[in-house]
Design a protein around this motif. Structure first.
Motif, PDB file in Angstrom:
ATOM      1  N   GLN A 135      38.805  18.955  -3.109  1.00 20.47           N
ATOM      2  CA  GLN A 135      37.860  19.841  -2.653  1.00 20.47           C
ATOM      3  C   GLN A 135      36.646  19.198  -1.882  1.00 20.47           C
ATOM      4  OE1 GLN A 135      36.122  22.028  -5.891  1.00 20.47           O
ATOM      5  NE2 GLN A 135      37.958  22.167  -7.153  1.00 20.47           N
ATOM      6  N   PRO A 136      37.257  18.961  -0.565  1.00 22.39           N
ATOM      7  CA  PRO A 136      36.548  17.923   0.295  1.00 22.39           C
ATOM      8  C   PRO A 136      35.216  18.707   0.892  1.00 22.39           C
ATOM      9  CG  PRO A 136      38.269  18.621   1.374  1.00 22.39           C
ATOM     10  CD  PRO A 136      38.686  19.234   0.100  1.00 22.39           C
ATOM     11  N   VAL A 137      34.030  18.048   1.145  1.00 22.28           N
ATOM     12  CA  VAL A 137      32.790  18.653   1.504  1.00 22.28           C
ATOM     13  C   VAL A 137      32.553  18.149   3.058  1.00 22.28           C
ATOM     14  CG1 VAL A 137      31.712  18.762  -0.778  1.00 22.28           C
ATOM     15  CG2 VAL A 137      31.319  16.651   0.629  1.00 22.28           C
ATOM     16  N   TRP A 138      33.481  17.288   3.648  1.00 20.68           N
ATOM     17  CA  TRP A 138      33.498  16.665   4.740  1.00 20.68           C
ATOM     18  C   TRP A 138      33.262  17.680   5.953  1.00 20.68           C
ATOM     19  CZ3 TRP A 138      36.272  16.371   9.367  1.00 20.68           C
ATOM     20  CH2 TRP A 138      35.925  15.331  10.222  1.00 20.68           C
ATOM     21  N   TYR A 139      33.983  18.854   5.818  1.00 25.83           N
ATOM     22  CA  TYR A 139      34.097  19.835   7.050  1.00 25.83           C
ATOM     23  C   TYR A 139      32.766  20.789   7.062  1.00 25.83           C
ATOM     24  CZ  TYR A 139      38.891  18.274   6.397  1.00 25.83           C
ATOM     25  OH  TYR A 139      39.793  17.698   6.440  1.00 25.83           O
ATOM     26  N   GLU A 140      31.760  20.659   5.785  1.00 27.16           N
ATOM     27  CA  GLU A 140      30.653  21.334   5.790  1.00 27.16           C
ATOM     28  C   GLU A 140      29.265  20.752   5.872  1.00 27.16           C
ATOM     29  OE1 GLU A 140      31.374  24.929   2.638  1.00 27.16           O
ATOM     30  OE2 GLU A 140      32.805  23.088   2.365  1.00 27.16           O
ATOM     31  N   PHE A 141      29.472  19.406   6.337  1.00 22.61           N
ATOM     32  CA  PHE A 141      28.134  18.647   6.251  1.00 22.61           C
ATOM     33  C   PHE A 141      27.348  19.231   7.521  1.00 22.61           C
ATOM     34  CE2 PHE A 141      30.370  14.861   4.456  1.00 22.61           C
ATOM     35  CZ  PHE A 141      29.432  14.651   3.434  1.00 22.61           C
ATOM     36  N   LYS A 142      27.819  19.820   8.469  1.00 23.37           N
ATOM     37  CA  LYS A 142      27.343  20.344   9.585  1.00 23.37           C
ATOM     38  C   LYS A 142      26.679  21.956   9.488  1.00 23.37           C
ATOM     39  CE  LYS A 142      31.681  22.884  10.706  1.00 23.37           C
ATOM     40  NZ  LYS A 142      31.200  24.245  10.224  1.00 23.37           N
ATOM     41  N   ASN A 143      26.871  22.280   8.241  1.00 24.08           N
ATOM     42  CA  ASN A 143      26.142  23.445   7.654  1.00 24.08           C
ATOM     43  C   ASN A 143      24.805  23.266   6.932  1.00 24.08           C
ATOM     44  OD1 ASN A 143      28.160  24.784   9.067  1.00 24.08           O
ATOM     45  ND2 ASN A 143      29.491  24.895   7.104  1.00 24.08           N
ATOM     46  N   LEU A 144      24.594  21.937   6.780  1.00 28.57           N
ATOM     47  CA  LEU A 144      23.436  21.912   5.928  1.00 28.57           C
ATOM     48  C   LEU A 144      22.153  21.968   6.735  1.00 28.57           C
ATOM     49  CD1 LEU A 144      24.570  18.214   4.207  1.00 28.57           C
ATOM     50  CD2 LEU A 144      24.196  20.406   2.905  1.00 28.57           C
ATOM     51  N   SER A 145      21.176  22.842   5.997  1.00 24.96           N
ATOM     52  CA  SER A 145      19.896  23.297   6.760  1.00 24.96           C
ATOM     53  C   SER A 145      18.785  22.557   6.428  1.00 24.96           C
ATOM     54  CB  SER A 145      19.727  24.664   6.462  1.00 24.96           C
ATOM     55  OG  SER A 145      19.578  24.969   5.375  1.00 24.96           O
ATOM     56  N   MET A 146      18.819  21.662   5.467  1.00 25.59           N
ATOM     57  CA  MET A 146      17.370  20.943   5.119  1.00 25.59           C
ATOM     58  C   MET A 146      17.433  19.625   5.487  1.00 25.59           C
ATOM     59  SD  MET A 146      20.262  21.136   3.094  1.00 25.59           S
ATOM     60  CE  MET A 146      19.703  22.593   1.988  1.00 25.59           C
ATOM     61  N   PRO A 147      16.359  18.730   5.523  1.00 26.13           N
ATOM     62  CA  PRO A 147      16.260  17.703   5.632  1.00 26.13           C
ATOM     63  C   PRO A 147      17.170  16.679   4.867  1.00 26.13           C
ATOM     64  CG  PRO A 147      14.111  18.607   5.619  1.00 26.13           C
ATOM     65  CD  PRO A 147      14.978  19.460   5.138  1.00 26.13           C
ATOM     66  N   VAL A 148      17.934  15.840   5.325  1.00 28.09           N
ATOM     67  CA  VAL A 148      18.975  14.924   4.806  1.00 28.09           C
ATOM     68  C   VAL A 148      18.636  13.427   4.805  1.00 28.09           C
ATOM     69  CG1 VAL A 148      21.575  14.731   4.170  1.00 28.09           C
ATOM     70  CG2 VAL A 148      20.600  16.889   4.827  1.00 28.09           C
ATOM     71  N   THR A 149      18.594  12.693   3.963  1.00 28.76           N
ATOM     72  CA  THR A 149      18.540  11.355   3.890  1.00 28.76           C
ATOM     73  C   THR A 149      19.853  10.715   3.406  1.00 28.76           C
ATOM     74  OG1 THR A 149      16.111  11.240   3.825  1.00 28.76           O
ATOM     75  CG2 THR A 149      17.188   9.244   3.476  1.00 28.76           C
ATOM     76  N   LEU A 150      20.632  10.066   4.330  1.00 32.00           N
ATOM     77  CA  LEU A 150      21.725   9.339   3.893  1.00 32.00           C
ATOM     78  C   LEU A 150      21.338   7.855   3.687  1.00 32.00           C
ATOM     79  CD1 LEU A 150      24.493  10.407   6.254  1.00 32.00           C
ATOM     80  CD2 LEU A 150      24.943  10.336   3.767  1.00 32.00           C
ATOM     81  N   MET A 151      21.559   7.249   2.274  1.00 32.25           N
ATOM     82  CA  MET A 151      21.189   6.079   1.931  1.00 32.25           C
ATOM     83  C   MET A 151      22.791   5.250   1.717  1.00 32.25           C
ATOM     84  SD  MET A 151      17.958   6.635  -0.274  1.00 32.25           S
ATOM     85  CE  MET A 151      17.162   5.122  -0.056  1.00 32.25           C
ATOM     86  N   ILE A 152      22.989   4.234   2.526  1.00 29.39           N
ATOM     87  CA  ILE A 152      24.468   3.800   2.592  1.00 29.39           C
ATOM     88  C   ILE A 152      24.280   2.209   2.327  1.00 29.39           C
ATOM     89  CG2 ILE A 152      26.447   3.475   3.849  1.00 29.39           C
ATOM     90  CD1 ILE A 152      25.890   6.228   3.006  1.00 29.39           C
TER      91      ILE A 152
END
Length: 336
Positions: free
Chosen positions: A251-268
């Motif tokens: 159940q990947p989510v990778w294809y839907e990252f483009k659909n996120l509408s709120m501010p997102v912080t990636l901490m890597i």
């Protein structure tokens, strides 16, 4: 004769101390992690899902100082529990945040159903029901590892209730199946999970999460997982774990990252190499997997409103590996 008796007494004492030490290092926890000490009071959310009564353990921690009116929901990873957010909960609470940290169904202090159709949508709905019960209508959703996949799904399903999204070394920054990782059946996952013990857990985490390094502070979390896996719920814990791994892989989510509408912080943490199925992938496929130093920037470009924060040299759990450094960056990100 007196010397013989003295030696015998000393031998008995030594064997007793050894037994005591072995017992202390060989803890066993109940099916819902009974016996393990959570850092804050553990509460219960009982609800009905898929025609069965289920229970989620969760912590709901009030602000330790003047409330700032914001709630942060912390979603744990596959080899983690709500309890592993301990220092993050304390840090956020001290800054005026209300913090809710649930254990998902199939994990840790929550129910291990004999049968359950796992999906990230289902876990997101369970979490949403919990938040509604707690009176939370809008929150900062923060997920680590597998919890990052769940947090992404939650934000896609409930964008109006997601104030901000924070992803900490989330898995799912790539589609392993599409890259050529072989499929495992649930039965194969189950046989793998039945064999888990403290030594194998530590070996995997040290190699994959911490770049070969180890700190005594990590032992508590190995003990938590190992004690749960070898407890009275051993088979149910392993079966639910197998079902969850199948969910993660298919159940990947990778294809839907483009659909996120709120501010997102990636901490890597850029030294992370986590990739589901890499242990059975062909060498040429394995070589392409788990490069978080590359995956982080790639996914940040896919998200409409994303900010990338990197921790060079840190692994899969920067909040545990370098808590002071991580939490300083987190607090700055939340107040932007």
């Amino acid at each position: 004769m007196r010397c013989v008796r003295l030696r015998s007494a000393l031998a008995l004492l030594a064997s007793g101390l050894l037994l005591q030490t072995a017992t202390a290092a060989d803890k066993v926890y109940g099916e819902q992690l009974e016996g393990f000490a959570y850092p804050y009071p553990l509460q219960r959310f009982t609800f009905t899902s898929q025609q069965q009564a289920l229970s989620m353990g969760f912590m709901d921690v009030k602000p330790a100082r003047q409330p700032n009116g914001q709630t942060v929901v912390l979603l744990h990873g596959k080899n983690f529990c709500g309890a592993t957010w301990e220092t993050t909960i304390r840090t956020l609470s001290q800054q005026g945040y209300r913090v809710i940290a649930p254990d998902q169904i199939g994990f840790c202090s929550s129910a291990k159903p004999a049968s359950y159709q796992y999906s990230f949508q289902q876990l997101a709905e369970n979490t949403h029901q919990l938040l509604q019960r707690q009176g939370v209508t809008n929150a900062i959703i923060m997920g680590h590892s597998t919890g990052g996949m769940l947090a992404t799904r939650y934000a896609l399903m409930y964008p109006q209730q997601t104030q901000k999204l924070v992803l900490v070394n989330p898995i799912g920054l790539e589609d392993w199946k599409a890259k050529g990782v072989p499929w495992r059946s649930v039965d194969q996952w189950y046989q793998r999970e039945l064999k888990l013990d403290a030594a194998s857990i530590k070996k995997y985490e040290q190699h994959t999460y911490y770049s070969g390094q180890w700190k005594p502070a990590y032992d508590k979390w190995v003990d938590m997982l190992a004690g749960l896996n070898k407890g009275p719920g051993h088979q149910k814990v392993a079966w639910n774990s197998a079902l969850i791994y199948d969910m993660i892989f298919t159940q990947p989510v990778w294809y839907e990252f483009k659909n996120l509408s709120m501010p997102v912080t990636l901490m890597i943490g850029t030294a992370d190499t986590t990739a589901i199925g890499s242990d059975i992938a062909p060498p040429e496929v394995k070589a392409q997997l788990g490069h978080y130093d590359v995956l982080g920037p790639q996914v940040a470009k896919m998200i409409p409103d994303a900010r990338l924060i990197t921790f060079p040299g840190l692994g899969h759990a920067p909040q545990m590996e370098a808590p002071q450094r991580f939490h300083q960056a987190l607090l700055e990100a939340l107040t932007r």
